[in-house]
Design a protein around this motif. Structure first.
Motif, PDB file in Angstrom:
ATOM      1  N   MET A   1       0.832  -1.194   0.000  1.00  0.00           N
ATOM      2  CA  MET A   1       0.000   0.000   0.000  1.00  0.00           C
ATOM      3  C   MET A   1       0.873   1.253   0.000  1.00  0.00           C
ATOM      4  SD  MET A   1      -3.086   1.103   0.172  1.00  0.00           S
ATOM      5  CE  MET A   1      -4.200   2.260   0.823  1.00  0.00           C
ATOM      6  N   LYS A   2       1.924   1.229   0.802  1.00  0.00           N
ATOM      7  CA  LYS A   2       2.802   2.389   0.878  1.00  0.00           C
ATOM      8  C   LYS A   2       3.506   2.635  -0.459  1.00  0.00           C
ATOM      9  CE  LYS A   2       5.862   4.616   4.031  1.00  0.00           C
ATOM     10  NZ  LYS A   2       5.223   5.367   5.058  1.00  0.00           N
ATOM     11  N   ARG A   3       3.855   1.551  -1.152  1.00  0.00           N
ATOM     12  CA  ARG A   3       4.504   1.685  -2.460  1.00  0.00           C
ATOM     13  C   ARG A   3       3.533   2.283  -3.487  1.00  0.00           C
ATOM     14  NH1 ARG A   3       8.047  -2.764  -5.691  1.00  0.00           N
ATOM     15  NH2 ARG A   3       7.953  -1.708  -7.680  1.00  0.00           N
ATOM     16  N   LEU A   4       2.271   1.852  -3.407  1.00  0.00           N
ATOM     17  CA  LEU A   4       1.255   2.406  -4.305  1.00  0.00           C
ATOM     18  C   LEU A   4       1.056   3.894  -4.036  1.00  0.00           C
ATOM     19  CD1 LEU A   4      -0.963   1.927  -6.434  1.00  0.00           C
ATOM     20  CD2 LEU A   4      -2.507   1.480  -4.544  1.00  0.00           C
ATOM     21  N   LEU A   5       1.060   4.288  -2.778  1.00  0.00           N
ATOM     22  CA  LEU A   5       0.897   5.699  -2.446  1.00  0.00           C
ATOM     23  C   LEU A   5       2.105   6.517  -2.867  1.00  0.00           C
ATOM     24  CD1 LEU A   5      -0.763   5.472   1.067  1.00  0.00           C
ATOM     25  CD2 LEU A   5      -1.839   5.973  -1.113  1.00  0.00           C
ATOM     26  N   ALA A   6       3.292   5.920  -2.799  1.00  0.00           N
ATOM     27  CA  ALA A   6       4.502   6.645  -3.191  1.00  0.00           C
ATOM     28  C   ALA A   6       4.542   6.885  -4.695  1.00  0.00           C
ATOM     29  CB  ALA A   6       5.736   5.873  -2.743  1.00  0.00           C
ATOM     30  N   LYS A   7       3.958   6.000  -5.468  1.00  0.00           N
ATOM     31  CA  LYS A   7       3.951   6.123  -6.938  1.00  0.00           C
ATOM     32  C   LYS A   7       2.520   6.249  -7.463  1.00  0.00           C
ATOM     33  CE  LYS A   7       8.382   5.358  -7.069  1.00  0.00           C
ATOM     34  NZ  LYS A   7       9.322   6.416  -7.299  1.00  0.00           N
ATOM     35  N   SER A   8       1.699   7.037  -6.789  1.00  0.00           N
ATOM     36  CA  SER A   8       0.290   7.151  -7.176  1.00  0.00           C
ATOM     37  C   SER A   8       0.116   7.812  -8.538  1.00  0.00           C
ATOM     38  CB  SER A   8      -0.489   7.912  -6.109  1.00  0.00           C
ATOM     39  OG  SER A   8       0.063   9.189  -5.918  1.00  0.00           O
ATOM     40  N   TYR A   9       1.103   8.579  -8.977  1.00  0.00           N
ATOM     41  CA  TYR A   9       1.010   9.213 -10.293  1.00  0.00           C
ATOM     42  C   TYR A   9       0.954   8.173 -11.403  1.00  0.00           C
ATOM     43  CZ  TYR A   9       6.091   8.529 -10.168  1.00  0.00           C
ATOM     44  OH  TYR A   9       7.344   7.997 -10.050  1.00  0.00           O
ATOM     45  N   LYS A  10       1.592   7.020 -11.200  1.00  0.00           N
ATOM     46  CA  LYS A  10       1.547   5.966 -12.218  1.00  0.00           C
ATOM     47  C   LYS A  10       0.141   5.406 -12.365  1.00  0.00           C
ATOM     48  CE  LYS A  10       6.335   4.505 -11.831  1.00  0.00           C
ATOM     49  NZ  LYS A  10       7.247   3.410 -11.513  1.00  0.00           N
ATOM     50  N   LEU A  11      -0.579   5.325 -11.263  1.00  0.00           N
ATOM     51  CA  LEU A  11      -1.950   4.832 -11.317  1.00  0.00           C
ATOM     52  C   LEU A  11      -2.837   5.769 -12.130  1.00  0.00           C
ATOM     53  CD1 LEU A  11      -3.655   2.493 -10.296  1.00  0.00           C
ATOM     54  CD2 LEU A  11      -4.166   3.844  -8.276  1.00  0.00           C
ATOM     55  N   PHE A  12      -2.661   7.064 -11.938  1.00  0.00           N
ATOM     56  CA  PHE A  12      -3.432   8.021 -12.732  1.00  0.00           C
ATOM     57  C   PHE A  12      -3.049   7.929 -14.199  1.00  0.00           C
ATOM     58  CE2 PHE A  12      -4.115  10.259  -8.645  1.00  0.00           C
ATOM     59  CZ  PHE A  12      -5.491  10.336  -8.714  1.00  0.00           C
ATOM     60  N   TRP A  13      -1.770   7.801 -14.482  1.00  0.00           N
ATOM     61  CA  TRP A  13      -1.310   7.736 -15.872  1.00  0.00           C
ATOM     62  C   TRP A  13      -1.759   6.452 -16.559  1.00  0.00           C
ATOM     63  CZ3 TRP A  13       4.297   9.814 -14.870  1.00  0.00           C
ATOM     64  CH2 TRP A  13       4.218  11.187 -14.652  1.00  0.00           C
ATOM     65  N   ILE A  14      -1.947   5.378 -15.798  1.00  0.00           N
ATOM     66  CA  ILE A  14      -2.460   4.134 -16.385  1.00  0.00           C
ATOM     67  C   ILE A  14      -3.917   4.306 -16.798  1.00  0.00           C
ATOM     68  CG2 ILE A  14      -3.145   1.767 -15.800  1.00  0.00           C
ATOM     69  CD1 ILE A  14      -0.538   1.592 -14.173  1.00  0.00           C
ATOM     70  N   PHE A  15      -4.683   5.035 -16.002  1.00  0.00           N
ATOM     71  CA  PHE A  15      -6.105   5.182 -16.287  1.00  0.00           C
ATOM     72  C   PHE A  15      -6.409   6.231 -17.350  1.00  0.00           C
ATOM     73  CE2 PHE A  15      -6.743   2.648 -12.530  1.00  0.00           C
ATOM     74  CZ  PHE A  15      -7.884   1.946 -12.859  1.00  0.00           C
ATOM     75  N   ILE A  16      -5.452   7.074 -17.703  1.00  0.00           N
ATOM     76  CA  ILE A  16      -5.689   8.092 -18.741  1.00  0.00           C
ATOM     77  C   ILE A  16      -6.068   7.458 -20.076  1.00  0.00           C
ATOM     78  CG2 ILE A  16      -4.533   9.824 -20.181  1.00  0.00           C
ATOM     79  CD1 ILE A  16      -3.230  10.886 -17.650  1.00  0.00           C
ATOM     80  N   PRO A  17      -5.296   6.480 -20.614  1.00  0.00           N
ATOM     81  CA  PRO A  17      -5.720   5.896 -21.897  1.00  0.00           C
ATOM     82  C   PRO A  17      -7.028   5.128 -21.805  1.00  0.00           C
ATOM     83  CG  PRO A  17      -3.540   5.083 -21.267  1.00  0.00           C
ATOM     84  CD  PRO A  17      -4.003   5.987 -20.195  1.00  0.00           C
ATOM     85  N   LEU A  18      -7.303   4.535 -20.641  1.00  0.00           N
ATOM     86  CA  LEU A  18      -8.551   3.788 -20.486  1.00  0.00           C
ATOM     87  C   LEU A  18      -9.760   4.719 -20.540  1.00  0.00           C
ATOM     88  CD1 LEU A  18      -7.483   1.301 -17.677  1.00  0.00           C
ATOM     89  CD2 LEU A  18      -7.622   0.882 -20.134  1.00  0.00           C
ATOM     90  N   VAL A  19      -9.672   5.832 -19.844  1.00  0.00           N
ATOM     91  CA  VAL A  19     -10.773   6.802 -19.861  1.00  0.00           C
ATOM     92  C   VAL A  19     -10.896   7.437 -21.243  1.00  0.00           C
ATOM     93  CG1 VAL A  19     -11.584   8.982 -18.878  1.00  0.00           C
ATOM     94  CG2 VAL A  19     -10.616   7.241 -17.387  1.00  0.00           C
TER      95      VAL A  19
END
Length: 142
Positions: A1-19
């Motif tokens: 969870m802490k790793r996901l929070l540290a790199k949360s920008y990657k999660l947003f960037w993954i969802f950009i092409p999907l949206v």
């Protein structure tokens, strides 16, 4: 969870092409919102474009905070990322399903009200983002 929070920008960037793809495949679909006696019609393509812009902004800001070694407040980041991603997915999936189905009027209105409440929660959670950035900017380094 802490790793996901540290790199949360990657999660947003993954969802950009999907949206973005969702908006491209649903060009002709309109979402209707009725507020009092006024109807607002929003194309899913335009809504997806707006969400892509916001996700890119969130991703860049979270990346800049990581680049400059500013520590974000974990619970604010977790709530913001979770509600931004999964709240939007909930809205995109269930609003279209509820809007297209034909069943009992009272049940449909109740489900639409729950969808609008979840939209209000998703919009209100966006206030955590600037608050987190402002508070974290004035805190120490990682």
């Amino acid at each position: 969870m802490k790793r996901l929070l540290a790199k949360s920008y990657k999660l947003f960037w993954i969802f950009i092409p999907l949206v973005f793809m969702y908006g491209m495949f649903n060009k002709d679909h309109l979402s209707m919102v009725n507020i009092h006696s006024t109807y607002y019609a929003i194309r899913d393509q335009h809504f997806a474009g707006l969400i892509v812009i916001f996700y890119a902004l969130f991703g860049v800001c979270y990346w800049l905070m990581d680049f400059f070694k500013k520590e974000l407040i974990n619970w604010m980041t977790a709530y913001h990322v979770f509600i931004s991603i999964f709240g939007l997915l909930f809205l995109l999936i269930f609003y279209g399903i509820i809007n297209d189905l034909e069943f009992d009027y009272a049940l449909k209105e109740t489900l639409m009200m729950l969808t609008m409440i979840s939209a209000a929660i998703t919009i209100a959670a966006q206030l955590l983002f600037p608050l987190n950035l402002i508070l974290s900017y004035f805190r120490g380094k990682k």
